[in-house]
Design a protein around this motif. Structure first.
Motif, short mmCIF file in Angstrom:
data_model
loop_
_atom_site.label_atom_id
_atom_site.label_comp_id
_atom_site.label_asym_id
_atom_site.label_seq_id
_atom_site.Cartn_x
_atom_site.Cartn_y
_atom_site.Cartn_z
N GLN A 3 36.55 52.49 32.43
CA GLN A 3 36.12 52.71 33.81
C GLN A 3 35.50 51.46 34.42
OE1 GLN A 3 36.80 55.44 35.64
NE2 GLN A 3 37.92 56.13 33.83
N PHE A 4 34.86 50.65 33.59
CA PHE A 4 34.17 49.46 34.10
C PHE A 4 35.01 48.19 34.01
CE2 PHE A 4 30.54 52.23 33.09
CZ PHE A 4 29.85 52.16 34.30
N THR A 5 36.18 48.26 33.38
CA THR A 5 36.98 47.05 33.21
C THR A 5 38.35 47.15 33.87
OG1 THR A 5 37.80 47.84 31.05
CG2 THR A 5 35.84 46.43 31.05
N ILE A 6 38.62 48.23 34.57
CA ILE A 6 39.92 48.36 35.23
C ILE A 6 40.05 47.32 36.34
CG2 ILE A 6 39.10 50.11 36.86
CD1 ILE A 6 41.87 51.40 36.65
N VAL A 7 41.23 46.74 36.48
CA VAL A 7 41.48 45.66 37.44
C VAL A 7 42.80 45.91 38.16
CG1 VAL A 7 41.90 43.17 37.70
CG2 VAL A 7 40.18 43.98 36.07
N TRP A 8 42.85 45.63 39.46
CA TRP A 8 44.07 45.81 40.24
C TRP A 8 44.34 44.62 41.17
CZ3 TRP A 8 39.45 48.32 41.05
CH2 TRP A 8 38.80 48.06 42.26
N VAL A 9 43.71 43.48 40.90
CA VAL A 9 43.77 42.35 41.81
C VAL A 9 45.20 41.87 42.05
CG1 VAL A 9 43.41 40.66 39.95
CG2 VAL A 9 42.81 40.07 42.29
N ILE A 10 46.09 42.01 41.07
CA ILE A 10 47.44 41.48 41.23
C ILE A 10 48.20 42.19 42.34
CG2 ILE A 10 48.48 42.98 39.45
CD1 ILE A 10 50.20 40.53 38.67
N TRP A 11 47.95 43.49 42.49
CA TRP A 11 48.64 44.24 43.55
C TRP A 11 48.14 43.81 44.93
CZ3 TRP A 11 47.93 46.26 38.72
CH2 TRP A 11 49.05 46.83 38.12
N CYS B 197 51.75 34.07 40.25
CA CYS B 197 53.22 34.03 40.26
C CYS B 197 53.77 34.58 41.58
CB CYS B 197 53.77 34.82 39.08
SG CYS B 197 53.33 34.14 37.46
N ALA B 198 52.94 35.25 42.36
CA ALA B 198 53.39 35.78 43.65
C ALA B 198 53.78 34.65 44.61
CB ALA B 198 52.28 36.63 44.28
N PHE B 199 53.34 33.43 44.33
CA PHE B 199 53.74 32.29 45.16
C PHE B 199 55.22 31.96 44.97
CE2 PHE B 199 49.11 31.09 44.87
CZ PHE B 199 48.84 31.22 46.22
N TRP B 200 55.79 32.39 43.83
CA TRP B 200 57.17 32.06 43.53
C TRP B 200 58.09 33.29 43.48
CZ3 TRP B 200 53.02 29.68 41.09
CH2 TRP B 200 52.90 28.31 41.30
N THR B 201 57.51 34.47 43.32
CA THR B 201 58.31 35.69 43.25
C THR B 201 57.63 36.81 44.02
OG1 THR B 201 59.24 37.37 41.76
CG2 THR B 201 57.21 36.30 41.06
N GLU B 202 58.41 37.71 44.55
CA GLU B 202 57.84 38.82 45.33
C GLU B 202 57.39 39.96 44.44
OE1 GLU B 202 60.66 40.06 48.23
OE2 GLU B 202 60.56 38.21 49.40
N ARG B 203 57.64 39.91 43.16
CA ARG B 203 57.28 40.99 42.25
C ARG B 203 56.48 40.46 41.07
NH1 ARG B 203 57.79 43.30 46.02
NH2 ARG B 203 59.22 44.99 46.61
N ALA B 204 55.34 39.88 41.35
CA ALA B 204 54.46 39.40 40.29
C ALA B 204 53.93 40.57 39.47
CB ALA B 204 53.30 38.61 40.88
N THR B 205 53.86 41.75 40.08
CA THR B 205 53.35 42.92 39.37
C THR B 205 54.24 43.31 38.18
OG1 THR B 205 54.48 44.30 41.02
CG2 THR B 205 52.13 43.91 41.34
N ALA B 206 55.52 42.89 38.21
CA ALA B 206 56.41 43.19 37.09
C ALA B 206 55.91 42.49 35.82
CB ALA B 206 57.83 42.74 37.41
N ILE B 207 55.30 41.31 35.96
CA ILE B 207 54.75 40.60 34.80
C ILE B 207 53.58 41.38 34.23
CG2 ILE B 207 53.69 38.45 34.03
CD1 ILE B 207 55.14 37.06 36.35
#
Length: 262
Positions: free
Chosen positions: A71-79, A166-176
């Motif tokens: 609960q304290f370490t969940i991260v969603w910054v990539i989205w 990686c979003a600077f080079w691809t539109e789907r960095a979330t896939a990584i």
């Protein structure tokens, strides 16, 4: 210093006000991250065969600790970052006299505070149903666990924010991130305590960042025998490695960025 503190306070208060607007959604997110509770039921039932060093009570305490750490370490910054780059929303933030990452940091920290009442309520409900699993960690272990959770969050954030570059080079960095999540799921201790893994696997995994994202802080909270000094050194070391990679990709990515207004 006082001006910096005022800025930090403003950032956190603004994002906290934003987060509490979605209290019902926060509750759903807390419930959505209840996989450790599900795994607790599975392993508690399996432990009745007597084939594990863990008993039902050990599994119950371990997975409620995993739930807390998660609960304290969940991260969603990539989205969020991917959307900013793809939609050109990063451009106005680049004009501000502050690194855009601090918007995401403030959002995550404020969300932790807004999420806290729901998390504590669920943990309290768990101990109400399963009172024999209740324990009180020693003060020293509690301090180490809090420090471990803080560094685990920082490590998880830096890792995911690095993937976000990686979003600077691809539109789907979330896939990584989704591919990386498979390793995180199995090697972090979320699915099963690492003590149940073969010794060879444990020997290799302990030098990767995965065990220190969940298993290590949870073990500190439980008072289990772990190499505390080695654990913190590995965590800090991986934080530095990912931070260097992040800053390098950030500089390269800005030169490649072509969003509206860039």
């Amino acid at each position: 210093m006082s001006q910096t503190l005022r800025r930090v306070g403003t950032f956190l208060s603004v994002y906290y006000a934003y987060m509490v607007e979605y209290r019902a959604e926060l509750l759903l997110w807390v419930l959505a991250n209840s996989l450790p509770i599900i795994m607790m039921g599975v392993w508690t039932q399996a432990s009745q065969t007597g084939q594990f060093d863990f008993g039902p009570l050990d599994f119950a305490r371990y997975f409620i600790s995993v739930f807390l750490v998660r609960q304290f370490t969940i991260v969603w910054v990539i989205w969020d970052f991917e959307r900013e780059v793809v939609e050109g929303k990063l451009s106005p933030r680049l004009l501000q006299p502050i690194d855009p990452v601090w918007h995401h940091v403030a959002g995550h920290l404020s969300e932790r505070v807004a999420r806290l009442p729901f998390t504590l309520a669920l943990v309290g409900f768990f101990f109400l149903l399963y009172p024999q699993a209740f324990w009180v960690p020693s003060l020293g272990r509690l301090v180490l666990a809090i420090l471990g959770v803080a560094i685990a969050f920082a490590l998880r954030f830096i890792m995911q924010y690095t993937f976000a570059m990686c979003a600077f080079w691809t539109e789907r960095a979330t896939a990584i991130e989704q591919f990386w999540y498979l390793f995180y799921l199995f090697l972090s201790g979320m699915i099963a305590p690492l003590d149940l893994f073969p010794e060879g696997v444990q020997a290799v995994v302990q030098w990767t960042p995965f065990p220190y994202l969940i298993y290590f802080p949870a073990s500190l909270l439980l008072g289990r025998s772990v190499n505390v000094i080695q654990g913190f050194m590995v965590m800090v070391g991986w934080c530095l490695v990912w931070l260097v990679a992040n800053r390098w990709l950030w500089r390269k990515g800005l030169k490649h960025y072509s969003g509206m207004g860039a």
